[in-house]
Design a protein around this motif. Structure first.
Motif, PDB file in Angstrom:
ATOM      1  N   ALA A 224       8.107   2.495   3.253  1.00 35.24           N
ATOM      2  CA  ALA A 224       8.960   2.050   4.366  1.00 35.24           C
ATOM      3  C   ALA A 224       8.924   3.406   5.401  1.00 35.24           C
ATOM      4  O   ALA A 224       9.200   4.325   4.998  1.00 35.24           O
ATOM      5  N   ARG A 225       8.771   2.989   6.575  1.00 38.79           N
ATOM      6  CA  ARG A 225       8.607   3.783   7.705  1.00 38.79           C
ATOM      7  C   ARG A 225       9.913   3.772   8.466  1.00 38.79           C
ATOM      8  O   ARG A 225      10.384   2.449   8.874  1.00 38.79           O
ATOM      9  N   ASP A 226      10.382   4.864   9.087  1.00 47.10           N
ATOM     10  CA  ASP A 226      11.299   4.760  10.459  1.00 47.10           C
ATOM     11  C   ASP A 226      10.741   4.552  11.519  1.00 47.10           C
ATOM     12  O   ASP A 226       9.499   4.350  11.675  1.00 47.10           O
ATOM     13  N   ALA A 227      11.516   4.716  12.546  1.00 47.03           N
ATOM     14  CA  ALA A 227      10.956   4.416  14.166  1.00 47.03           C
ATOM     15  C   ALA A 227      10.092   5.621  14.346  1.00 47.03           C
ATOM     16  O   ALA A 227       9.287   5.190  15.322  1.00 47.03           O
ATOM     17  N   THR A 228       9.961   6.655  13.699  1.00 45.35           N
ATOM     18  CA  THR A 228       8.944   7.598  13.968  1.00 45.35           C
ATOM     19  C   THR A 228       7.718   7.561  13.464  1.00 45.35           C
ATOM     20  O   THR A 228       6.911   8.273  13.552  1.00 45.35           O
TER      21      THR A 228
ATOM     22  N   GLN B  30      14.346   2.257   7.199  1.00 42.60           N
ATOM     23  CA  GLN B  30      13.113   1.542   8.171  1.00 42.60           C
ATOM     24  C   GLN B  30      14.088   0.702   9.362  1.00 42.60           C
ATOM     25  O   GLN B  30      13.480   0.475  10.385  1.00 42.60           O
ATOM     26  N   GLY B  31      15.175   0.477   9.336  1.00 41.70           N
ATOM     27  CA  GLY B  31      15.950  -0.455  10.213  1.00 41.70           C
ATOM     28  C   GLY B  31      15.252  -1.566  10.590  1.00 41.70           C
ATOM     29  O   GLY B  31      14.800  -2.505   9.846  1.00 41.70           O
ATOM     30  N   GLU B  32      15.240  -1.839  12.003  1.00 40.69           N
ATOM     31  CA  GLU B  32      14.283  -3.190  12.534  1.00 40.69           C
ATOM     32  C   GLU B  32      12.868  -2.876  12.294  1.00 40.69           C
ATOM     33  O   GLU B  32      12.205  -3.886  12.720  1.00 40.69           O
TER      34      GLU B  32
END
Length: 446
Positions: free
Chosen positions: A373-377, A413-415
């Motif tokens: 899972a990846r975040d916005a960065t 990961q949010g959106e």
């Protein structure tokens, strides 16, 4: 005293201000239109496009009357006072005839056609007592001529809808037809995907004496396509329980086909194969030789609970390593013998790994949707973060552990979520007599 040039200048300024206001309004509508056309929910799509049509035409309110018995959608201007009596389109002769025939209609002034109070009554009145005098009826038809219904626009002022506004509103009504077809198709595809996914996952985990079990699944595949994550828990032999967690590459019906095949293959061969590695080899044979280059990773466990804890043996085919959470808070990764992804080669190089769970210990299985899972960065959730999280889960139930992992991965990961997340946790209940490793394997081969 003002002069004629002064009055002319004031009129010109007023005209320029009105043109600028209309230009701004149309720009705002175009921006809104781009988002509205991307809507996948038919109800929200209709609401947003009818509102865009209302603003383009300069109407006070708008209605969408679908063919058949669908729900009527209603939008209105922010300064619209509301209705003292709402229009009854079916009883208003001019409007009813246009809607029934599927033809466009422009009424410049209702009073030319309805001169008495009784004749005006079905066309409605606003709360301030104003009659609705200007009307537009716009058919909503697709490219083949099929009708989806009509948009009905109204305004209390006569001669409100000039030719330019009417033409723009008609164009938007045509857009609604095509967009509604696409949204309904996508909505139905999503519904079918959800139903199909539910058939690929066990509805309820079995109650296993000596084990606390929990599973979590979160579909985040792009475009509502069926994902490839699957899991299952079943009794492989008397007192011996099997757990499988897998991940088929890709999304959609092709991935779903392999997902179903994998799950049912594991169940079919589990009683005949005494070792997890043997089960994965059989699974490799079942899904190999495909022309679409899809593959599957999986981890398969055999567990035999006892009053002393749980003795287990597992095998991995290219799957992320299971993690063991000890009751004291330490975490161990069972990262020996990762094995090869299944379905890629004729011979699967897989092996067995043994492990014991004492009372309160838990083993955690998960798909790569958790650690990748990846975040916005673009930073990954990662194995280290998962292990750190697990250390804080000591003493929790299996469901508490699974839920914390799921929420942590989704919040991280949010959106930007783009892969499914599947988690299975098995936690040993308090116990007293150990089970030997030979008994665990021999029970399957008996």
């Amino acid at each position: 005293m003002s002069t004629s040039p002064d009055r002319a200048g004031a009129a010109a300024n007023a005209l320029l201000a009105r043109v600028e206001a209309e230009r701004t309004e149309i720009e705002e509508v175009l921006i809104e239109l781009a988002g509205a056309l991307a809507e996948s929910d038919p109800g929200r799509l209709v609401q947003r496009l009818v509102e865009a049509t209302r603003r383009t035409a300069g109407a006070t309110f708008g209605l969408f009357l679908p063919d058949g018995h669908g729900q009527v959608s209603y939008v209105r201007s922010p300064d619209h006072p509301g209705f003292a009596s709402a229009p009854d389109v079916g009883e208003a002769p001019l409007l009813a005839a246009a809607v029934e025939s599927g033809e466009a209609l422009a009424v410049d002034d209702l009073l030319r056609w309805a001169r008495t109070s009784d004749a005006q009554q079905p066309y409605g009145a606003l709360e301030d007592g104003s009659l609705v005098r200007s009307w537009l009826v716009l058919p909503v038809r697709d490219d083949t001529g099929g009708s989806h219904g009509s948009i009905v626009l109204g305004h209390p002022a006569p001669h409100r809808f000039d030719h330019r506004r009417e033409r723009l509103a008609r164009g938007l009504a045509q857009h609604l037809a095509g967009a509604l077809d696409r949204a309904r198709e996508q909505h139905e595809r999503g519904r079918v995907a959800r139903v199909l996914q539910e058939t690929l996952l066990p509805p309820l985990l079995p109650a296993v004496p000596g084990l606390d079990l929990s599973a979590r699944y979160r579909a985040t595949g792009v475009g509502n396509l069926v994902g490839g994550d699957f899991y299952d828990v079943f009794e492989a032999d008397d007192g011996v329980w099997a757990v499988v967690l897998g991940d088929v590459s890709g999304f959609g019906p092709e991935a779903a086909a392999i997902t179903g095949q994998a799950r049912y293959t594991v169940r079919a061969v589990a009683r005949d194969e005494p070792t997890p590695s043997g089960v994965l080899r059989r699974l490799n044979e079942a899904i190999g030789g495909r022309s679409d280059d899809r593959f599957c990773t999986a981890v398969y466990l055999r567990m035999q609970p006892s009053p002393a804890g749980v003795e287990l043996v597992l095998s991995r085919g290219g799957h992320p390593p299971p993690l063991v959470l000890r009751d004291g808070g330490s975490v161990e990764a069972l990262d020996d013998a990762a094995g090869m992804p299944l379905g890629m080669f004729a011979d699967a190089e897989v092996s067995d790994v043994w492990c014991s769970l004492a009372a309160g210990d838990a083993i955690v299985l998960y798909t790569d949707g958790v650690v990748e899972a990846r975040d916005a960065t673009g930073e990954q959730f990662g194995q280290e973060r998962l292990e750190s999280l697990l250390k804080s889960c000591a003493g929790r139930t299996a469901d508490g552990i699974a839920r914390r992992i799921e929420l942590a991965a989704m919040d991280f990961q949010g959106e930007t979520a783009s892969d499914d997340v599947a988690i299975v946790v098995a936690r040993a209940s308090p116990s007293s007599e150990p089970v030997s490793r030979s008994e665990l394997v021999q029970s399957a081969g008996a």
